[in-house]
Motif scaffolding. Structure first.
Motif, PDB file in Angstrom:
ATOM      1  N   THR A  30       0.855  -1.190   0.000  1.00  0.00           N
ATOM      2  CA  THR A  30       0.000   0.000   0.000  1.00  0.00           C
ATOM      3  C   THR A  30       0.887   1.234   0.000  1.00  0.00           C
ATOM      4  O   THR A  30       2.115   1.137  -0.032  1.00  0.00           O
ATOM      5  CB  THR A  30      -0.939  -0.003   1.224  1.00  0.00           C
ATOM      6  OG1 THR A  30      -1.855   1.098   1.119  1.00  0.00           O
ATOM      7  CG2 THR A  30      -0.156   0.124   2.523  1.00  0.00           C
ATOM      8  N   THR A  31       0.264   2.383   0.039  1.00  0.00           N
ATOM      9  CA  THR A  31       1.004   3.649   0.025  1.00  0.00           C
ATOM     10  C   THR A  31       0.629   4.459   1.247  1.00  0.00           C
ATOM     11  O   THR A  31      -0.564   4.591   1.563  1.00  0.00           O
ATOM     12  CB  THR A  31       0.678   4.458  -1.256  1.00  0.00           C
ATOM     13  OG1 THR A  31       0.952   3.645  -2.400  1.00  0.00           O
ATOM     14  CG2 THR A  31       1.520   5.717  -1.314  1.00  0.00           C
ATOM     15  N   ASP A  32       1.623   4.994   1.960  1.00  0.00           N
ATOM     16  CA  ASP A  32       1.330   5.816   3.130  1.00  0.00           C
ATOM     17  C   ASP A  32       1.122   7.266   2.707  1.00  0.00           C
ATOM     18  O   ASP A  32       1.171   7.603   1.522  1.00  0.00           O
ATOM     19  CB  ASP A  32       2.437   5.699   4.182  1.00  0.00           C
ATOM     20  CG  ASP A  32       3.788   6.221   3.690  1.00  0.00           C
ATOM     21  OD1 ASP A  32       3.850   6.755   2.556  1.00  0.00           O
ATOM     22  OD2 ASP A  32       4.777   6.100   4.433  1.00  0.00           O
ATOM     23  N   LYS A  33       0.869   8.136   3.704  1.00  0.00           N
ATOM     24  CA  LYS A  33       0.547   9.527   3.390  1.00  0.00           C
ATOM     25  C   LYS A  33       1.726  10.296   2.804  1.00  0.00           C
ATOM     26  O   LYS A  33       1.551  11.367   2.218  1.00  0.00           O
ATOM     27  CB  LYS A  33       0.039  10.233   4.655  1.00  0.00           C
ATOM     28  CG  LYS A  33       1.063  10.344   5.771  1.00  0.00           C
ATOM     29  CD  LYS A  33       0.478  11.059   6.968  1.00  0.00           C
ATOM     30  CE  LYS A  33       1.483  11.222   8.087  1.00  0.00           C
ATOM     31  NZ  LYS A  33       0.920  11.929   9.260  1.00  0.00           N
ATOM     32  N   GLN A  34       2.940   9.740   2.958  1.00  0.00           N
ATOM     33  CA  GLN A  34       4.116  10.374   2.379  1.00  0.00           C
ATOM     34  C   GLN A  34       4.427   9.851   0.980  1.00  0.00           C
ATOM     35  O   GLN A  34       5.439  10.221   0.388  1.00  0.00           O
ATOM     36  CB  GLN A  34       5.322  10.147   3.297  1.00  0.00           C
ATOM     37  CG  GLN A  34       5.165  10.755   4.682  1.00  0.00           C
ATOM     38  CD  GLN A  34       6.361  10.479   5.577  1.00  0.00           C
ATOM     39  OE1 GLN A  34       7.366   9.933   5.133  1.00  0.00           O
ATOM     40  NE2 GLN A  34       6.278  10.877   6.830  1.00  0.00           N
ATOM     41  N   GLY A  35       3.558   8.973   0.485  1.00  0.00           N
ATOM     42  CA  GLY A  35       3.749   8.445  -0.860  1.00  0.00           C
ATOM     43  C   GLY A  35       4.744   7.306  -0.938  1.00  0.00           C
ATOM     44  O   GLY A  35       5.136   6.893  -2.035  1.00  0.00           O
ATOM     45  N   ARG A  36       5.170   6.759   0.202  1.00  0.00           N
ATOM     46  CA  ARG A  36       6.137   5.666   0.206  1.00  0.00           C
ATOM     47  C   ARG A  36       5.438   4.326   0.002  1.00  0.00           C
ATOM     48  O   ARG A  36       4.270   4.160   0.337  1.00  0.00           O
ATOM     49  CB  ARG A  36       6.925   5.649   1.519  1.00  0.00           C
ATOM     50  CG  ARG A  36       7.723   6.917   1.779  1.00  0.00           C
ATOM     51  CD  ARG A  36       8.436   6.836   3.117  1.00  0.00           C
ATOM     52  NE  ARG A  36       7.489   6.667   4.218  1.00  0.00           N
ATOM     53  CZ  ARG A  36       7.845   6.541   5.482  1.00  0.00           C
ATOM     54  NH1 ARG A  36       9.123   6.544   5.814  1.00  0.00           N
ATOM     55  NH2 ARG A  36       6.927   6.399   6.414  1.00  0.00           N
ATOM     56  N   CYS A  37       6.175   3.376  -0.515  1.00  0.00           N
ATOM     57  CA  CYS A  37       5.645   2.035  -0.738  1.00  0.00           C
ATOM     58  C   CYS A  37       5.792   1.226   0.552  1.00  0.00           C
ATOM     59  O   CYS A  37       6.907   0.964   1.004  1.00  0.00           O
ATOM     60  CB  CYS A  37       6.395   1.365  -1.879  1.00  0.00           C
ATOM     61  SG  CYS A  37       5.902  -0.334  -2.173  1.00  0.00           S
TER      62      CYS A  37
END
Length: 373
Positions: free
Chosen positions: A163-170
């Protein structure tokens, strides 16, 4: 002829009694600060038996005993407070993590005031930085040891997804589904990896690292479970070659079904538009939902018909549920939107539904933009 004693010699004779010599001619009693004639020994003996000397000596001993007790108690209190603060910090960190509450909330002014008022000793709680640097690693180590004990000698399925977190990281999450001989199932979160990119190589390496960290043998893995993304298929091909041909690969059918429904939404734009209009009529309108709830209870059996399930882009199959609901209750929705209290509302969805004729509702055609449901 016997040598004559000096004042210093006389003071030394009665050192234990608290006498000392200030100079070569003066002897003082330490406890009552009394100057004593030292020439004659019996003078000193009489002073030792005097009421003033006895009272001063008793008072001094009591004060010394209190001081020693106070020092010991203070030391013990410091040690106890330190242990209490350390335990409090650990328990608070553990509680916030399990409750999924960010530790930064402890810096909130209202939280600080509340804890100071109702939690004794909360003023000794370390700062958030200390909690994160000191207690979080300790809790993580305890958790990992606990997982090692749970998976030891057990068969399990490895479930993973990205998934993707709020910082756009995988963010790649690995879950162990422990399978007991008694068919009881327990699920634990094995690892959460931050990957530069989600591909077969990085995902397979993350899974192998997690298995090695918890001392899980490849023979213990019975199944690999994930979505039907192409890179996960390649990842599982790599893992099955390393583990065993007996490992079962399970791809999520909910994900496959969601892909099919996404295709329907793209190839039926009129139906997609109609569902979006109905969604806008009920979105963020507590009062309108409440009125619709009363309308449904009056029209049907109270509580039998639920409210319109609003479709959410990130929630699998929610669009299909919305379409199926509209197919069953389109007449009730339109009737509600045509009521006097609702029809006058300046909302795109409301105006769209209120403008539909009875014929359009009852006799939809395959080319009708509103009823291809």
């Amino acid at each position: 002829m016997r040598n004559k004693l000096s004042a210093r010699d006389r003071a030394f004779q009665y050192k234990k009694e608290g006498f000392y010599c200030t100079d070569n001619s003066t002897v003082m009693f330490n406890f009552c600060n009394t100057k004593v004639s030292w020439d004659r020994k019996d003078t000193i003996e009489k002073h030792l038996k005097s009421a003033k000397h006895v009272a001063s000596l008793a008072a001094t001993k009591e004060e010394t005993t209190k001081l020693q007790t106070s020092v010991a108690s203070c030391f013990n209190k410091v040690v106890k407070d330190k242990k209490s603060a350390d335990y409090l910090g650990k328990r608070v960190t553990e509680t916030f993590v399990k409750a999924n509450i960010p530790l930064e909330k402890l810096n909130n002014e209202h939280m600080v005031n509340f804890m100071n008022e109702f939690i004794e000793g909360s003023g000794a709680l370390p700062c958030v930085k200390t909690l994160r640097e000191k207690h979080l690693p300790r809790l993580n180590m305890e958790r990992e040891e606990n997982i090692k004990e749970k998976v030891k000698g057990k068969h399990l399925a490895v479930c993973c997804d990205e998934t993707t977190d709020k910082q756009g990281r995988c963010v790649f999450v690995i879950i162990f589904k422990i399978i007991e001989a008694s068919h009881q199932v327990e699920i634990v979160v094995g690892d959460v990896h931050i990957l530069e990119t989600a591909d077969a190589k990085s995902c397979s390496r993350a899974i192998l690292d997690s298995l090695n960290k918890y001392n899980i043998s490849y023979d213990s893995v019975l199944a690999l479970v994930s979505d039907s993304a192409r890179y996960m298929g390649k990842c599982f091909d790599t893992l099955t070659n390393l583990m065993s041909d007996n490992v079962v690969v399970i791809q999520c059918w909910a994900h496959k079904l969601n892909l099919i429904l996404n295709v329907l939404g793209k190839h039926l734009p009129e139906l997609q538009n109609a569902t979006s209009k109905i969604k806008s009529a009920f979105l963020n309108t507590r009062k309108r939902k409440h009125l619709f709830r009363q309308f449904l209870d009056d029209k049907y059996e109270a509580g039998r018909v639920p409210l319109f399930p609003v479709p959410v882009l990130t929630r699998w199959s929610s669009w299909y549920e919305s379409v199926a609901y509209v197919s069953d209750f389109i007449e009730a929705i339109v009737e509600f939107m045509k009521s006097d209290d609702i029809a006058s509302v300046s909302n795109v969805g409301v105006q769209y539904l209120a403008s539909l004729s009875q014929e359009q509702v009852l006799k939809p055609t395959p080319h009708d933009a509103h009823f291809l449901l």
